[in-house]
Write a protein that holds these residues in place. Structure first.
Motif, short mmCIF file in Angstrom:
data_model
loop_
_atom_site.label_atom_id
_atom_site.label_comp_id
_atom_site.label_asym_id
_atom_site.label_seq_id
_atom_site.Cartn_x
_atom_site.Cartn_y
_atom_site.Cartn_z
N SER A 188 0.82 -1.22 0.00
CA SER A 188 0.00 0.00 0.00
C SER A 188 0.85 1.26 0.00
O SER A 188 0.46 2.27 -0.58
CB SER A 188 -0.91 0.02 1.24
N GLY A 189 2.01 1.20 0.67
CA GLY A 189 2.80 2.41 0.83
C GLY A 189 4.06 2.45 -0.01
O GLY A 189 4.13 3.14 -1.02
N ALA A 190 5.07 1.68 0.39
CA ALA A 190 6.39 1.80 -0.21
C ALA A 190 6.41 1.50 -1.70
O ALA A 190 7.11 2.16 -2.47
CB ALA A 190 7.37 0.88 0.53
N ALA A 191 5.67 0.48 -2.14
CA ALA A 191 5.69 0.10 -3.55
C ALA A 191 5.32 1.27 -4.44
O ALA A 191 5.87 1.46 -5.53
CB ALA A 191 4.72 -1.06 -3.79
N PHE A 192 4.39 2.06 -3.99
CA PHE A 192 3.93 3.22 -4.76
C PHE A 192 4.77 4.45 -4.46
O PHE A 192 5.25 5.15 -5.34
CB PHE A 192 2.46 3.48 -4.45
N ALA A 193 4.95 4.73 -3.16
CA ALA A 193 5.45 6.03 -2.74
C ALA A 193 6.90 6.29 -3.09
O ALA A 193 7.28 7.42 -3.40
CB ALA A 193 5.25 6.20 -1.24
N ILE A 194 7.77 5.27 -3.02
CA ILE A 194 9.20 5.49 -3.25
C ILE A 194 9.44 6.08 -4.63
O ILE A 194 10.13 7.10 -4.79
CB ILE A 194 9.99 4.19 -3.05
N PHE A 195 8.87 5.48 -5.65
CA PHE A 195 9.10 5.95 -7.01
C PHE A 195 8.24 7.18 -7.32
O PHE A 195 8.68 8.08 -8.04
CB PHE A 195 8.81 4.83 -8.01
N TYR A 196 7.04 7.23 -6.76
CA TYR A 196 6.18 8.40 -6.95
C TYR A 196 6.86 9.65 -6.41
O TYR A 196 6.84 10.71 -7.04
CB TYR A 196 4.86 8.16 -6.22
N ALA A 197 7.50 9.51 -5.27
CA ALA A 197 8.13 10.67 -4.64
C ALA A 197 9.45 11.03 -5.28
O ALA A 197 9.71 12.19 -5.60
CB ALA A 197 8.32 10.39 -3.14
N THR A 198 10.32 10.04 -5.48
CA THR A 198 11.68 10.36 -5.95
C THR A 198 11.71 10.78 -7.42
O THR A 198 12.54 11.62 -7.80
CB THR A 198 12.61 9.15 -5.74
N LEU A 199 10.85 10.23 -8.24
CA LEU A 199 10.86 10.61 -9.66
C LEU A 199 10.13 11.93 -9.91
O LEU A 199 10.32 12.55 -10.96
CB LEU A 199 10.22 9.51 -10.50
N GLY A 200 9.32 12.35 -8.93
CA GLY A 200 8.59 13.61 -9.11
C GLY A 200 9.52 14.79 -9.30
O GLY A 200 9.24 15.69 -10.10
N LEU A 201 10.65 14.80 -8.60
CA LEU A 201 11.56 15.94 -8.68
C LEU A 201 12.24 16.06 -10.04
O LEU A 201 12.20 17.14 -10.65
CB LEU A 201 12.60 15.86 -7.56
#
Length: 438
Positions: free
Chosen positions: A62-75
């Motif tokens: 629910s969290g890490a699978a989505f959030a890690i790449f969603y957050a780091t690639l956003g920049l």
């Protein structure tokens, strides 16, 4: 990159006059991104039963699978959005996360589902920062919180669709079909945006002294510029803590209702979604958007203060959810959680643009989201799941309720950072104007 370069002149000239159509399209993109993002929460019990997974693994899904790449690639994607066509970046990103949502439904193992969720995160990383930048070029700063609030309603509508339609489809046709059906509208919207949306000129709603120049700074220099602003630092911390609390609770609420009250996902989805969509109108649009803009006209410090008050309301409601003796009590307490948790969004997005130079607006939104989502979206659900597993021996089926007590701690902490953001805001804005005029 020349093909991505932002066009100038007449083709963009009418974009600001067409700003409401642009805002509606961006709100639809945000709706679909949240539909695809939160659909997983309503189908977690089905996935747990089929794949026999622990709460810790479900939390990572629910969290890490989505959030890690969603957050780091956003920049890095936002850095492109500050230089090239924001519309093209949004449409490509929309197509990616829509296709990957369909692939979630085709996954035959935990590993495949985990990878597909990573793909959803990668696609969604490109939509929000570029959208914030476009909205800031369509609306004056006195109306931006309201415009951000309208766009942010997409979060509530998407969650409504995910929890209601997703729950019904999962109960009757299986959780896989819920993902497949959810991915199709995004592919259609990609084509609509590509052929009908015009992008506004950068800085169209700003004073000449704050207009963008042609000089481009490095990513590290951009980060240093933004993080040097005291109010911005507190803003990011507040966002991270609210997201930790709100998304963590939302990911696990259907499971709590199933375990503690015997209410299956097909029955809990509708009341959860109705509460959130109502709270979205009240919290996101009326309080976080329109009220923040109204109070902020005379004193900009009211914009982060509204977010601080919302975080405290969320914290109080979360205590009620954790100790709810009945369904009626839980639904009442969750109304306060939902209103408080949605109040922060429009003020936060508006501030992320207000505190940034025009040429760094997409970067500012992405940096705030990267930090907030890595901590908040990435750790909220896993930490609650881990706490539930650790408390299971002592509290049995009530371990998840006890794990929810992480939410009021995070909410109170967030309120502190938003209040500090307000206290430091006049100095931060004054420093920004001095830098622009230098």
């Amino acid at each position: 990159m020349t093909g991505m370069a932002e066009t100038q002149g007449g083709d963009q000239g009418g974009a600001v006059s067409n700003r409401w159509y642009v805002l509606i399209l961006l709100a639809l993109v945000y709706t679909l991104s949240n539909l695809d993002r939160y659909l997983l929460g309503i189908v977690l019990p089905y996935i747990k039963a089929e794949m026999v997974l622990s709460d810790t693994l479900l939390g990572l899904l629910s969290g890490a699978a989505f959030a890690i790449f969603y957050a780091t690639l956003g920049l890095p994607i936002a850095r492109l959005a500050d230089r090239y066509s924001r519309k093209l970046i949004i449409t490509v990103s929309l197509a990616i996360f829509s296709v990957m949502t369909v692939l979630c439904g085709l996954a035959s193992s935990f590993a495949m589902l985990f990878i597909a969720r990573i793909g959803v995160g990668i696609g969604e990383a490109g939509t929000s920062p570029a959208s914030y930048s476009i909205i800031s070029d369509c609306f004056e700063k006195e109306r931006r919180a309201t415009a951000m609030g309208i766009m942010s309603l997409g979060s509530n509508v998407g969650l409504l669709l995910g929890f209601v339609a997703g729950g019904i489809i999962a109960a009757n046709y299986g959780w896989r079909w819920a993902f497949i059906v959810a991915g199709i509208p995004g592919i259609i919207l990609t084509l609509v945006m590509h052929f009908t949306m015009k992008e506004p000129p950068r800085g169209a709603m700003d004073e000449a002294s704050l207009a963008p120049d042609t000089k481009q700074v490095s990513t590290l220099e951009a980060i240093r510029t933004l993080m040097a602003v005291p109010s911005y630092r507190h803003l990011v911390c507040g966002m991270a803590l609210v997201l930790f609390a709100a998304t963590g609770m939302l990911a696990w609420l259907p499971s709590l209702l199933d375990r503690s009250f015997g209410l299956g996902p097909d029955k809990s989805g509708l009341p959860i979604a109705l509460i959130i969509i109502t709270a979205g109108v009240v919290g996101t649009l009326f309080i976080g958007g329109m009220l923040a803009d109204r109070l902020g006209k005379n004193d900009q410090r009211w914009v982060p203060r509204i977010a601080a008050i919302g975080a405290l309301v969320m914290a109080g409601g979360a205590i009620g959810v954790a100790f709810a003796p009945s369904l009626g009590w839980l639904w009442t307490a969750y109304c306060f959680v939902a209103v408080g948790a949605t109040t922060f969004l429009a003020p936060s997005l508006s501030l992320s643009q207000l505190l940034a130079p025009v040429k760094l607006r997409a970067t500012s939104g992405a940096l705030a989201l990267m930090i907030a989502n890595l901590f908040g979206l990435g750790l909220g659900a896993p930490f609650i799941g881990l706490a539930s597993d650790l408390l299971e021996l002592r509290f049995a089926t009530e371990s998840l309720s006890m794990a929810f007590l992480l939410v009021p701690v995070a909410g109170s902490w967030a309120a502190f950072h938003y209040w500090r953001c307000a206290q430091l805001l006049p100095h931060s804005l004054s420093s920004q104007k001095d830098d622009a005029l230098a």
